[in-house]
Scaffold this active site. Structure first.
Site, PDB file in Angstrom:
ATOM      1  N   ASP A   1       0.040   5.610   0.891  1.00 49.63           N
ATOM      2  CA  ASP A   1      -0.132   5.504   2.239  1.00 49.63           C
ATOM      3  C   ASP A   1       0.128   5.291   3.588  1.00 49.63           C
ATOM      4  O   ASP A   1      -1.345   4.348   4.121  1.00 49.63           O
ATOM      5  CB  ASP A   1      -1.201   6.771   2.151  1.00 49.63           C
ATOM      6  CG  ASP A   1      -1.683   7.779   1.045  1.00 49.63           C
ATOM      7  OD1 ASP A   1      -1.048   8.897   0.832  1.00 49.63           O
ATOM      8  OD2 ASP A   1      -1.848   7.551   0.045  1.00 49.63           O
TER       9      ASP A   1
ATOM     10  N   ASP B   1       0.663  -1.213   0.232  1.00 48.33           N
ATOM     11  CA  ASP B   1       0.383   0.109  -0.078  1.00 48.33           C
ATOM     12  C   ASP B   1       0.907   1.520  -0.227  1.00 48.33           C
ATOM     13  O   ASP B   1       2.014   0.943  -0.040  1.00 48.33           O
ATOM     14  CB  ASP B   1      -0.883   0.329   1.182  1.00 48.33           C
ATOM     15  CG  ASP B   1      -1.818   1.145   1.758  1.00 48.33           C
ATOM     16  OD1 ASP B   1      -2.406   1.692   0.416  1.00 48.33           O
ATOM     17  OD2 ASP B   1      -1.908   2.147   2.615  1.00 48.33           O
TER      18      ASP B   1
END
Length: 222
Positions: free
Chosen positions: A14, A12
């Site tokens: 953020d 991922d």
């Protein structure tokens, strides 16, 4: 979890690779001050930074996606964020060393985020550490976003690796749900944002990492 050794690692963005909370929070807080409301501290925004506009507008104005004004304010938030998304965002400590180690092992890696490509692409281009990413899949790259598995499956296709031979690392429950649905090993990044009331022990991830470099410990798990 026993099985074949991983052949690729997906992340991922953020809250897992980058700390974008300062810029996300500032974009939302500008909306408050533009309306004559007092600013909120970054500490209020940080736990929900992984939820993007939904999280930021929830903190700034108490809104949910079901609120009538949400769509208009979301676009205002996006415009604010687009103008400053590179001001204070940086990779987490240990990410540079982790990526260097993956490259040294000749292990392909990639990014799978729900962030729209209009934000993902400039961020990736401006971050030298991400130059070796072999796949970057944004929230609007496929017809579905996480927690649907399709973005992860698309990343695996781009890497040319069977999804069952991939590790997916994320700091949100939807990351783990998507990874499990794609047949990948999943790791909860507990150094990320996690959410205000998150309990990663309920996510059914295969493991947890308290710092980016701990991912390396999961590369030989057969």
């Amino acid at each position: 979890m026993k099985g074949p050794s991983p052949q690729a690692v997906l992340f991922d963005l953020d809250g897992t690779l980058i700390d974008s909370a300062p810029d996300l929070g500032a974009a939302a807080d500008k909306m408050r001050t533009d309306r004559g409301l007092p600013p909120l501290p970054l500490a209020d925004y940080r736990p929900m930074a992984g939820a993007g506009a939904r999280g930021m507008l929830g903190i700034a104005f108490g809104l949910t996606p079901e609120s009538p004004e949400f769509a208009a304010l979301r676009e205002e938030f996006f415009m604010n964020y687009e103008t400053r998304m590179l001001f204070d965002t940086h990779v987490f400590v240990g990410v540079t060393e982790l990526i260097d180690a993956l490259v040294a092992r000749e292990m392909p890696w990639g990014i799978v985020t729900n962030k729209a490509a209009r934000f993902t692409d400039p961020l990736v281009a401006a971050t030298p550490q991400f130059a070796t990413a072999s796949a970057v899949v944004s929230g609007d790259t496929t017809p579905h976003a996480k927690p649907h598995p399709e973005p992860l499956l698309e990343a695996a296709r781009r890497l040319g690796v069977d999804p069952t031979r991939c590790i997916y690392v994320g700091d949100d429950e939807r990351d783990i749900v998507a990874g499990r649905a794609a047949g990948m090993m999943t790791l909860a990044a507990t150094y990320g944002y996690m959410g205000a009331n998150a309990d990663f022990t309920c996510w059914k991830a295969d493991g947890r990492v308290e710092s980016p470099l701990e991912v390396l410990q999961w590369l030989n798990v057969a």
